[in-house]
Scaffold this active site. Structure first.
Site, PDB file in Angstrom:
ATOM      1  N   PHE A 292       0.855  -1.192   0.000  1.00 21.00           N
ATOM      2  CA  PHE A 292       0.000   0.000   0.000  1.00 21.00           C
ATOM      3  C   PHE A 292       0.885   1.234   0.000  1.00 21.00           C
ATOM      4  CE2 PHE A 292      -2.148   3.478   2.238  1.00 21.00           C
ATOM      5  CZ  PHE A 292      -3.306   3.590   1.486  1.00 21.00           C
TER       6      PHE A 292
ATOM      7  N   ASP B 257       9.475   2.090   0.857  1.00 17.65           N
ATOM      8  CA  ASP B 257       8.396   2.805   1.541  1.00 17.65           C
ATOM      9  C   ASP B 257       8.426   2.452   3.028  1.00 17.65           C
ATOM     10  OD1 ASP B 257       6.024   3.749   2.633  1.00 17.65           O
ATOM     11  OD2 ASP B 257       4.777   3.203   0.913  1.00 17.65           O
TER      12      ASP B 257
ATOM     13  N   LYS C  23       3.982   8.973   8.578  1.00 13.65           N
ATOM     14  CA  LYS C  23       3.271   8.599   9.809  1.00 13.65           C
ATOM     15  C   LYS C  23       3.927   9.011  11.143  1.00 13.65           C
ATOM     16  CE  LYS C  23      -0.032   5.268   8.110  1.00 13.65           C
ATOM     17  NZ  LYS C  23       0.134   4.806   6.736  1.00 13.65           N
TER      18      LYS C  23
HETATM   19  C1  LIG Z   1      -0.246   5.063   5.384  1.00 14.01           C
HETATM   20  C2  LIG Z   1       0.712   4.669   4.318  1.00 14.01           C
HETATM   21  C3  LIG Z   1       0.883   5.463   3.177  1.00 14.01           C
HETATM   22  C4  LIG Z   1       0.035   6.678   2.918  1.00 14.01           C
HETATM   23  O1  LIG Z   1       0.255   7.670   3.874  1.00 14.01           O
HETATM   24  P1  LIG Z   1      -0.817   8.854   4.032  1.00 14.01           P
HETATM   25  O2  LIG Z   1      -0.152   9.764   5.039  1.00 14.01           O
HETATM   26  O3  LIG Z   1      -2.068   8.243   4.497  1.00 14.01           O
HETATM   27  O4  LIG Z   1      -0.951   9.485   2.707  1.00 14.01           O
HETATM   28  C5  LIG Z   1       1.849   5.093   2.273  1.00 14.01           C
HETATM   29  N1  LIG Z   1       2.602   3.996   2.469  1.00 14.01           N
HETATM   30  C6  LIG Z   1       2.452   3.203   3.538  1.00 14.01           C
HETATM   31  C7  LIG Z   1       3.324   2.013   3.707  1.00 14.01           C
HETATM   32  C8  LIG Z   1       1.496   3.502   4.497  1.00 14.01           C
HETATM   33  O5  LIG Z   1       1.311   2.702   5.542  1.00 14.01           O
END
Ligand SMILES: *Cc1c(COP(=O)(O)O)cnc(C)c1O
Length: 402
Positions: free
Chosen positions: A137, A222, A251
Site C-alpha cells: 500500500f 516505503d 506517519k
Molecule cells: C499510510 C501509508 C501510506 C500513505 O500515507 P498517508 O499519510 O495516508 O498518505 C503510504 N505507504 C504506507 C506504507 C502507508 O502505511
C-alpha cells in the site's frame, strides 16, 4: 457525541465511526462518554510517543509561538537540522519534506521518472516502469494509488497512471522477470502495513537490492508505516542489510503533526532541479519542531532498543496465548511494535470486542488485528493489553470462517 451527525455532514469514505475520542494521555485515550481505553493503534503508527507527550507538547507550543510557517522559498533552519538528523540515519544523501505518506511516495514516483529520463540519455517517456509489489500500500493520491495493486484502493478510478507493474510478494523470480531495460525503479514496503504486517524475507530483499544494483534500477523503500523505530530498528529495511537509493517516511515522523519526507542518495539528489517539485506546507518550522521532538524523545528514552526487546516478548506472549485458541487465531506476524494477529473468525468483530474490553487496535489485510503500541508503551501496558486479549479470546464465539 451524536454519531448520526457524522453521516449527515461528512462524506462516508471512512465508513460509520463506532466511537468519538476527545482526549489522550500517554498510552490512554478517552471517548466523549468518559470511557478510558489503552490505545495500541497509535492513530495507525502516527502517535509514536503516545498522546500529548510533555516534551512534544512543549516543543510544538514553543515553535507555534515563535514561527509556524513561512515558505520553502526561504531557508528554514529547523528543516535543515532535521534533514541532517535523518540523513545521519539513512546515509549520505539529501531530504525533501512534504505532508503525508502518499505525498512522499508521489515524490519517489516523480524521482523515478526523472531517473528514467536520465538513464535514457535525456529522452523522456522511454524508461518509465516502476515495479511495485502485490499487496503493498502506497497511498490514495493518483500516483501512489497507481503504485498500489489492491482492487479496494484502485477500483472505480480508471484510468490510472501508466507505467506500473506488480511483482509477486516475496517471489524474487517475479521481480527478476519484470526488471527489464524499461525499468526505472522498484518500490517496496519491506513489511506490508495495511497488507497485514507481512514481511518480505531478508534474502528476497537482498536479491531485489542486488538486481537493482546490477541493472542500474533505483531501489525505493516505503518506510511510511514501518519506519521511525517501529520494528525495533530505525528503518525496517536495516534488518536485511540492504542499501536503498531512496526512502519515503511519514506517519510517525511528526508524532501526530502531519509531515512526510523522502531521503535520496547523494548521487541521485540532483534529479530534482529548482522548479521541478514542491509543496506549500512541507517541512514548515512547526512540522519540523514536532519531528525534532519525536527524534529527541526516541533518543533520550532509548525507545528503539526497548521496542526491539519488549516487542519480541510481546510477540512470544501472543504466540503462547494464541496457541490456546487454534479455532480463533491463525498466526502472529511482525516484529517490534509492528505486530498482527491473523484471525480465523471475522476480524472486524474481534477488533470491536477488544475495544469493548478497553483496547484500541486496528484491522489490517482483511483478516488481521494490527497492534501498533506507541514506541514508549511499557511492559506494564503490554501485559495489560495481553490481559484484555486473553479475556476477549476466552469469550469470543468460535464461528468457522466462510
Ligand atoms: C499510510 C501509508 C501510506 C500513505 O500515507 P498517508 O499519510 O495516508 O498518505 C503510504 N505507504 C504506507 C506504507 C502507508 O502505511
Amino acid at each position: 457525541m451524536d454519531l448520526s451527525k457524522y453521516s449527515r455532514c461528512l462524506i462516508g469514505n471512512y465508513g460509520a465511526p463506532p466511537v468519538a475520542f476527545d482526549r489522550g494521555e500517554g498510552t490512554r485515550i478517552w471517548d466523549t462518554e468518559g470511557n478510558e481505553y489503552l490505545d495500541f493503534s497509535s492513530g495507525i503508527a502516527v502517535n509514536c510517543l503516545g498522546h500529548s507527550h510533555p516534551k512534544w507538547v512543549s516543543a510544538v507550543q514553543k515553535q507555534a509561538s515563535k514561527l509556524v510557517h513561512c515558505t520553502n522559498l526561504f531557508a528554514i533552519p529547523e528543516q535543515a537540522r532535521l534533514a541532517e538528523r535523518l540523513t545521519a540515519k539513512a546515509g549520505t544523501g539529501r531530504m525533501l519534506f512534504c505532508n503525508s505518506g502518499a505525498e512522499a511516495n508521489e515524490a519517489l514516483i516523480k524521482l523515478a521518472r526523472l531517473y528514467g529520463r536520465s538513464k535514457a540519455g535525456g529522452q523522456e517517456g522511454k524508461v518509465v516502469k516502476i515495479v511495485a509489489t502485490e499487496g503493498d500500500f502506497h497511498g490514495r493520491t493518483y500516483g501512489a494509488m497507481s503504485a498500489t495493486s489492491g482492487s479496494k484502493v484502485r477500483s472505480g478510478f480508471a484510468p490510472l497512471a501508466p507505467g506500473f507493474a506488480f511483482a509477486k510478494f516475496n517471489e524474487l523470480a517475479s521481480f527478476q522477470a519484470l526488471l527489464d531495460e524499461d525499468t526505472a525503479a522498484v518500490l517496496i514496503e519491506p513489511i506490508q502495513g495495511e497488507g497485514g504486517i507481512r514481511e518480505t524475507k531478508d534474502n528476497v530483499l537482498r536479491g531485489i537490492g542486488q538486481l537493482c544494483h546490477e541493472r542500474g534500477i533505483l531501489l525505493m523503500v516505503d518506510e511510511v508505516q514501518s519506519g521511525m523505530g517501529r520494528t525495533g530498528r530505525f528503518f525496517s529495511y536495516e534488518k536485511a542489510g540492504i542499501k536503498p537509493d531512496a526512502i519515503s517516511l511519514a506517519k510517525g515522523l511528526g508524532g501526530g503533526f502531519p509531515i512526510g519526507a523522502i531521503w535520496v542518495k547523494e548521487s541521485h539528489a540532483d534529479l530534482f532541479q529548482p522548479g521541478s517539485h514542491g509543496t506549500t506546507f512541507g517541512g514548515s518550522p512547526l512540522a519540523c519542531a514536532a519531528a525534532h521532538a519525536v527524534l529527541d524523545v526516541i533518543e533520550e528514552e532509548e525507545l528503539i532498543e526497548k521496542v526491539a526487546l519488549q516487542g519480541a516478548s510481546f510477540k512470544a506472549d501472543l504466540e503462547t496465548l494464541s496457541a490456546k485458541y487454534p479455532d480463533l487465531v491463525q498466526e502472529i506476524r511482525g516484529r517490534g511494535y509492528f505486530l498482527a494477529m491473523s484471525m480465523k473468525v471475522p476480524c472486524g468483530d474481534f477488533v470491536t470486542a477488544l475495544r469493548e474490553g478497553g483496547l484500541i487496535v486496528v484491522p489490517a489485510g482483511g483478516d488481521s488485528v494490527r497492534m501498533l503500541p506507541p514506541l514508549n508503551a511499557t511492559k506494564g501496558d503490554i501485559s495489560e493489553a495481553l490481559g484484555i486479549i486473553a479475556k476477549t479470546l476466552s469469550t469470543f464465539p468460535t464461528v468457522p470462517k466462510q
